[in-house]
Enzyme design. Structure first.
Site, short mmCIF file in Angstrom:
data_model
loop_
_atom_site.label_atom_id
_atom_site.label_comp_id
_atom_site.label_asym_id
_atom_site.label_seq_id
_atom_site.Cartn_x
_atom_site.Cartn_y
_atom_site.Cartn_z
N ASN A 1 4.96 -6.76 6.20
CA ASN A 1 4.38 -8.08 5.99
C ASN A 1 4.29 -8.44 4.51
OD1 ASN A 1 3.88 -9.07 8.53
ND2 ASN A 1 1.85 -8.13 8.67
N ARG B 1 -11.38 -18.58 6.56
CA ARG B 1 -10.33 -18.66 7.58
C ARG B 1 -10.88 -18.76 9.00
NH1 ARG B 1 -5.78 -14.43 5.26
NH2 ARG B 1 -5.14 -15.83 3.60
N GLY C 1 2.27 -14.54 0.59
CA GLY C 1 2.46 -15.63 -0.38
C GLY C 1 2.41 -15.20 -1.83
N GLY C 2 2.13 -13.91 -2.07
CA GLY C 2 2.14 -13.44 -3.45
C GLY C 2 0.89 -13.75 -4.24
N GLU D 1 -3.78 -2.69 5.55
CA GLU D 1 -4.25 -3.28 6.81
C GLU D 1 -4.46 -2.24 7.91
OE1 GLU D 1 -1.93 -6.70 7.97
OE2 GLU D 1 -3.17 -7.10 9.75
N ALA E 1 0.83 -1.21 0.00
CA ALA E 1 0.00 0.00 0.00
C ALA E 1 0.86 1.25 0.00
CB ALA E 1 -0.94 0.00 1.21
#
Lengths: 509, 509
Positions: free
Chosen positions: A89, A339, A94-95, A475, A62
């Site tokens: 982070n 999740r 994981g891309g 985030e 970001a």
């Protein structure tokens, strides 16, 4: 991996205790502290040490997206990061980038749309999502993918993540967010943005009319020594963009919102994800929202540290292999659930779950580097037979073998009659050794809550009005994901709102 | 009551639309507003209009408890309330006070303990409760009851509320919180506390070191005219206590935390429950927590306004009568479930549920005044037969009669084999006409979130430290109840923390 009897009540209790499940639920918090002065907004300094147009805090997806767009708009840009390493982070990520309706999806016959992605986000978010923010992310998702490609990032596979209706996670060839961060840094620097490491935001500086005009920072800061370095004042003529991530590692902070998350819960995040920038914004009147929605990742292994390799194995084999409770040898929750559903179900067991996939399903789906990493550190283990696997985890052998056979029938029929798991069309019955297995126990992974923004990335105050000169993205922001963030949407969110924040900060009067 | 076919899909859709279920879930929020200055802490005035030791905001259970205790400690006390009527939501409250282990419980053979009450609170709260706050309420619950009695309040029955393990709601003889509020006002005034109506808190005044020393208020304020009255400055030598309730009526504010709660959702609360005092505290750095947990009361009727009479009927007959879905004539959720579970289950139906109890169960349990009020306004209806009742709500008659018979068997056996509802020992089969029925549709009832405090009622700042001179109690506070507040615990919470806040503010340096 441990061969200790995980069905034994005593060792289960110890496990719960060691993870804080017992301590956290019943223990008190040390809220009472000696009374101290509350920092109010920093005074406006007589002299500024540095003056720029746009000050950006954070060097993840970001922050760097904001830097590139602010420079595109001719603003003078300084990006600061409190850590010595850039990328926060994002480099551990994981891309995987969620995009709905991309060319890559079309080429492999996946039908998708921003509307479907938006509905998936609302469903996972229990409807708490700010509609205009979730919609903005979904509608600009393909644009975000193409923007990343335009600055040199390469994506070569479309993955599935739990809770999505279709495969829409476009993965970087590096299998890591660092593949994009490197390109973003190059681009930002080429365009003339200045990036300063080890500079920590302390307080925002506000004019009497409420406009944010700069920040008090600590330069040459050595994380986590709060007395290191020197105070400096940075003037931001046009705006400040907060893109410094969440607070998964901020134990005292996260306990203010969910008291159960004591330090006995570890986190997948980099150590600097401690949320001070969110708090600094709140101290000058920024409104924080949905802070108690703290996501535990259901796919981490207690047999490796941090994020590790196992999550990539898990997210690639759900819909192919199966997840069981070692106490019974049976499945207990649909592997393609979101999740929160999966993490809650594992915590409910009171001990780690086991994920299993055979050679064919693993080789077809999992990146060799990721698999080798997990095998090398011992968090993933190969077994020659289902019986050997069951014994290694003290599972009831017959029940486990019967469960795998039942799952394999579902795979053949493409229909999970027991738990309604999605089964992908290229899945095959798990019959070919070696059978790979890993233990799973949740870690604090993502803080859905954060600063409230509008669709222009302006931070909203406790008076429900935008705070002039203050923007946020990634985030650091709450409301985009509601109760539960779906995997692979973070990268999209960061790029979409990072770009909006950078563009609007540069255009701010 | 409407005889329109509520099973008809078209009218269901209209119902959903009229309640905002469709609009709220998918519609956007108008977050973008013209940029305006953010109010920072009010400047310290050259001259104060009024000086006291302790300034208390709010005249409900918590505010008046604080006033009495602050006066007990010899502090000069001013209590302000923005409304012309005193008592806020407390006078609308049903007058049920949860206490665990009281003499009244013992006299009727109820075994209870603070530990059991604490566990009930944690269970309903999904473990989000601040442990030390929930424990403080449970452990001081009998003391709160006895304190209310000591100032003249009379309780004469112990009721059940959903989610509690036992009957522990001690009800005022007036069947309304006003029975206590009147006594609290008398006591506070007798002791010399000054109560000023129509005085609204605007901003808190803070010294450079962060200590709260007073407030900017609007005197002779006429709710809801924000330009009415005149600005005044009140100095509080020792402390300010915020006890001004929650924000169930603050539509824009509650949408910042749960965007679904548009103005299409009405509220049980008094119109002044709009949360500005919470926001004023946050503007000077107070930390708000768990704000997105907004409780919908499952027992309100769409056939009367506000809180109404029906909730008292419902809470008295759960565990005796039954609740059905008119589309099927069948029960759909256990009647003794907690508020959130029941409200979610009714909203899931997409149309109002029907609660039913026969003459015997109703006469035994429900206060005559409450029953007559509901019958008079038409929200509660008597029917001579189950068949007539079924027809009035367009229910499948045979299915409904079979359901009542099945429930009556469960009542005889004291065991609900279908949904696990609690059945009380004095419940009898519902066979005696008239059969009473009411429609139920949830309303916004309580905001669990609010300012973070420690067990001394000190407000915690975004720096995770107590803010000197600032205290809070009651619905203004978050964390006591976690995700879901149980019925009848609000009154206990208000008295326990109101008293602590008043005592500590008076003792503050």
């Amino acid at each position: 991996m441990s061969n200790k009897p995980i069905n034994d009540p005593q060792s289960r209790r110890q496990f719960l205790k060691s993870t804080g499940m017992v301590v956290g639920a019943l223990g008190g918090m040390a809220l009472s502290r000696p009374a101290q002065a509350v920092p109010i907004p920093a005074p406006i300094p007589q002299q500024w040490d540095t003056t720029v147009d746009v000050l950006i805090v954070g060097t993840g997806f970001a922050g760097l997206a904001a830097a590139i767009e602010a420079r595109n708009a001719q603003a003078e840009v300084l990006v600061i990061d409190k850590m010595p390493l850039l990328g926060g982070n994002s480099v551990l990520n994981g891309g995987d980038l969620a995009a709905a309706g991309s060319k890559m999806q079309q080429e492999i016959g996946i039908e998708d749309s921003p509307e479907l992605m938006y509905q998936d986000m609302l469903k996972a978010g229990s409807g708490l999502n700010y509609p205009e923010l979730a919609r903005t992310v979904a509608e600009h998702s393909v644009e975000a993918l193409e923007w990343a490609q335009s600055i040199g990032a390469q994506f070569n596979v479309v993955n599935y993540h739990g809770g999505h209706s279709v495969k829409r996670a476009h993965q970087l060839v590096q299998r890591s967010g660092s593949g994009l961060i490197i390109k973003q840094q190059q681009k930002a620097r080429e365009q003339g943005a200045v990036i300063e490491q080890r500079a920590k935001l302390l307080r925002l500086i506000v004019e009497p009319d409420g406009r944010v005009i700069g920040a008090e920072v600590r330069r040459r800061y050595k994380f986590p020594d709060e007395n290191s370095g020197e105070i400096a004042y940075i003037r931001a003529r046009k705006g400040v963009v907060l893109a410094s991530g969440g607070f998964s590692q901020g134990v005292a902070m996260r306990q203010m919102y969910d008291p159960r998350l004591t330090d006995a819960f570890t986190s997948t995040n980099h150590p600097g994800a401690t949320g001070e920038a969110i708090m600094a914004a709140c101290m000058i009147g920024a409104l924080d929202t949905q802070m108690d929605w703290i996501q535990l990742g259901p796919w981490t292994s207690p047999d490796e540290n941090g994020f590790g390799y196992v999550p990539q194995f898990v997210e690639r084999v759900v819909g192919y292999g199966l997840m069981v409770d070692p106490a019974t040898g049976k499945r207990f929750f649909k592997e393609t659930g979101n999740r929160k559903e999966r993490a809650d179900a594992i915590i409910q067991l009171g001990h780690p779950a086991i994920i299993i996939a055979d050679k064919t399903n693993t080789l077809n789906m999992v990146d060799p580097g990721q698999r080798e990493g997990a095998l090398k550190n011992g968090s993933l283990k190969p077994y020659d037979s289902l019986e050997a696997l069951a014994k290694a985890y003290d599972m009831p052998v017959d029940a486990f073998v019967a469960q795998v056979n039942r799952w394999n029938e579902f795979v053949s029929r493409r229909n999970d009659a027991d738990l309604g798991c999605m089964i992908f069309k290229d899945a095959v019955p798990n019959v070919t050794p070696p059978f790979y297995a890993a233990r799973l126990w949740p870690r604090v992974h993502h803080t859905m809550g954060g600063l409230a923004i509008n669709k222009d990335a302006q931070v909203i105050g406790f008076d429900l009005k935008p705070i002039p000169g203050l923007y946020a993205a990634g985030e650091t922001v709450g409301g985009v994901h509601g109760a539960v963030r779906l995997g692979s949407v973070a990268m999209t969110d960061c790029i979409v709102f990072g770009r909006i924040a950078g563009k609007n900060a540069a255009a701010s009067a």
